[in-house]
Structure formats: C-alpha cells, structure tokens
Design an enzyme around this catalytic site. Structure first.
Site, PDB file in Angstrom:
ATOM      1  N   HIS A  53       0.877  -1.180   0.000  1.00 39.62           N
ATOM      2  CA  HIS A  53       0.000   0.000   0.000  1.00 39.62           C
ATOM      3  C   HIS A  53       0.914   1.230   0.000  1.00 39.62           C
ATOM      4  CE1 HIS A  53      -3.028  -2.872   1.993  1.00 39.62           C
ATOM      5  NE2 HIS A  53      -3.334  -2.728   0.726  1.00 39.62           N
ATOM      6  N   GLU A  56       1.675   3.834   2.990  1.00 32.65           N
ATOM      7  CA  GLU A  56       2.086   3.338   4.299  1.00 32.65           C
ATOM      8  C   GLU A  56       3.584   3.535   4.451  1.00 32.65           C
ATOM      9  OE1 GLU A  56      -1.712   0.295   4.500  1.00 32.65           O
ATOM     10  OE2 GLU A  56       0.302  -0.558   4.501  1.00 32.65           O
ATOM     11  N   HIS A 146       3.093  -3.199   7.112  1.00 41.78           N
ATOM     12  CA  HIS A 146       2.020  -2.248   6.799  1.00 41.78           C
ATOM     13  C   HIS A 146       1.785  -1.309   7.974  1.00 41.78           C
ATOM     14  CE1 HIS A 146       0.098  -4.355   3.254  1.00 41.78           C
ATOM     15  NE2 HIS A 146       0.961  -5.260   3.682  1.00 41.78           N
ATOM     16  N   GLU A 209       0.928  -5.101  10.986  1.00 39.75           N
ATOM     17  CA  GLU A 209       0.292  -3.775  11.020  1.00 39.75           C
ATOM     18  C   GLU A 209       0.901  -3.027  12.192  1.00 39.75           C
ATOM     19  OE1 GLU A 209      -1.812  -2.497   8.933  1.00 39.75           O
ATOM     20  OE2 GLU A 209      -2.578  -4.216   7.808  1.00 39.75           O
TER      21      GLU A 209
HETATM   22 ZN   LIG Z   1      -1.417  -1.923   4.213  1.00 39.09          ZN
END
Ligand SMILES: [Zn+2]
Length: 327
Positions: A53, A56, A146, A209
């Site tokens: 992504h 990020e 992420h 995350e």
């Molecule tokens: Zn992500």
C-alpha cells in the site's frame, strides 16, 4: 551511494545494478527490488516487504534505513535477504493504490481484476518471490510491513495466513520480541502477499500492522522501535530483544463479511476502531437475504469497510483463542 527508496521515488534505475562490500553482495532486481547476500554462510532466507500500500510510509522508511546500514557495512548481514518496495507507482503518488488493492491480488487472483499497473506488479512480485526461494535450503521467512488507516484498540498486530502446517516457532519468537499487541489467524486462504509466500513458497509468513503512518519524513520512527529492534536482530543474526510488555493476545477470523449487494449495510460508525469489542446478539451487518449477529459472548471487528467493491470483504469478525491454537 545506492539508495533504494530514492531511486524508487525518482523512478530511476541505478547506474550500477550490483555491488559489494566486505560483508555482502547486492543485486538490484528491478524497480523497488534488491537482493542482498551475505559472504558468510547463512541459515535463513528472509523477504522484507513494505509499500504494497503506497501511502504506508513508515515501514518503507524503516526498511530503507536497514538496507542503507547493510550496504554501508555498518551492520552485519546473517541472512540472505530480499527487499521489496511493493507498489512503486502508488508510493510515488502517496496513495494506497492507483487502480486496485494489490493485497487482494496474490496467488493468481490478479487475473480477476481489470488489467492495470498493479495486476502487472503483483504478477512480477510472485515471480520474484518464487525465484528468490527456488532451490533455497535455508529456513524461509516473509515479513510484509504495513500501517493501518484507522485507529486500533490494539495498535500493533500481526496477521498469520491460513495454512495447514504448524506456524514457525522461530517466527512466533520474532513476533513476541517485536512487542506486538495481538496476532490474528486467518481461517481461509486469501489474496494477500503473505498468504502467497506461505502457500506457494512454504515461507513462514506474516502481515504486520505497525500503527498509523504519516507522509514521508513526518513519521515518528520511535513508535516503531520494537519492530525495528526485532527485525534488525533477525537480519544481523543477533539475540532477539526480550519482550517488554504484556503477553500478546491471539484471535482467529470467525467470519469474513462479504459485500454481495449494493444494499449492504454495516451497523458501525465510519470511525470504529479495529479490535472494537462487540457483544452477543448485536446486529452487525445486513443485505438482502442475509444478516450477521454477533454469535459469541464477545467478538471483535477488524478492517470494517462497507465501501469496498461487490464481492470483496467489508470486514472481519474475530474471536479470541488460546495460544495453543498456534501449534
Ligand atoms: Zn497496508
């Protein structure tokens, strides 16, 4: 000096596509892709990826710092390493993605999406991962880094792909050392990058995350100190730091909420935090012919997003499970 992030942001190929120092040899494999091999024998082959992504940013900066210290000979390299900046075009644009979310496309699922730069990149990344692990006898790992968009009651967590073999004790030790708050175990295959490397390359694999991100240069990298220390220890073959906090909590995906109709309604406010606890009987979502009420005494919501396209996941419902679930 070679700087993977600077080259990627500039959309340039390096003048020298390989090099070496006293400790390592490195090879640029394409945009955002760098293989670094230690001169000494190694027992682990590790993929570190960020920027699947593009907005990020913090993990991308962390990863690039690690690479720079390795290439400058400031830290030893104990593993064979593949560094992946996942979605260069989205990183340059400062966007999560330009056309479609790459982290739904792996395992050949890019064929189900309209052709775009992202479907091409997902296919390329699958080939690069397969080539990196091909014939590799060392233990295989993949950490996909992420940061979340929304608030989270448990700010730092890992997501383990569904797999039928046991999870790697070595990887779980790293995740403990990284001071994560929680681990979530998927209960079905999916299109994530970490699921791909688990299923198709037999790597011990995890999506991490790591909190909330800001634009390049504005991140407080201190927030990421524990994951920084743990993954640097992995890369340099040093003892893992001891876990400073309370034990991590373990959850399993009980149900994926699939949006099957434009009339899909999710009964949560838009700013509902990840790991918000829901009580038994609560009507969580509904669409024609279907509703979901909380089944267990408590369930927790993860990644609620009713705005997804039809057929995609609008959220996940979790239950808390004992640590023995992992073995
Ligand atoms: Zn992500």
């Amino acid at each position: 000096m070679f700087d993977l992030l600077a080259l990627t942001l500039a959309g340039q190929a390096p003048a020298n596509q390989q090099g070496e120092n006293l400790n390592v040899r490195w090879r640029w494999l394409g945009e955002g892709l760098l293989e670094i091999t230690p001169r000494q024998a190694y027992r682990q082959a590790v993929v570190l990826s960020a920027g699947i992504h593009g907005n990020e940013t913090a993990p991308i900066e962390l990863l690039n710092q690690w690479v720079n210290t390795l290439l400058a000979g400031e830290r030893p390299l104990a593993v064979r390493l593949l560094v992946v900046l996942g979605n260069p075009a989205a990183i340059r644009a400062g966007k999560r993605y330009l056309h479609s979310d790459m982290n739904r496309m792996f395992g050949g699922r890019y064929r189900d999406f309209n052709h775009s730069g992202e479907t091409v990149r997902a296919q390329q990344l699958e080939q690069v991962i397969a080539a990196f692990f091909d014939g590799e006898e060392a233990e295989r790992f993949h950490y996909d880094l992420h940061t979340a968009i929304r608030e989270s009651r448990l700010p730092r967590f890992g997501i383990l792909p569904f797999q039928t073999r046991p999870y790697s004790a070595d990887m779980l030790a790293v995740l403990d050392a990284a001071d994560l708050d929680a681990l979530v175990i998927h209960s079905a295959p999916g299109g994530t990058f970490s699921h791909f490397s688990s299923e198709h390359a037999a790597a011990a694999s995890c999506t991490l995350e790591l909190g909330k991100a800001k634009p390049f240069g504005s991140n407080d990298l201190q927030q990421f100190a524990a994951i920084n220390r743990a993954l640097q220890a992995v890369v340099s073959g040093e003892p893992l730091p001891s876990r400073p906090g309370v034990a991590l909590r373990l959850f399993r995906v009980e149900q994926s909420l699939i949006k099957r109709s434009e009339d899909f309604r999710l009964h949560l406010s838009d700013d509902t935090a990840n790991f918000t606890e829901l009580k038994q009987g609560t009507l969580l979502c509904e669409q024609p012919g279907e509703e979901y009420r909380v089944q267990h005494a408590s369930e927790w919501i993860l990644f609620p997003n009713p705005a997804v396209a039809l057929g995609l996941r609008a959220g996940m419902v979790l239950t808390e499970v004992p640590r023995s679930t992992l073995y």
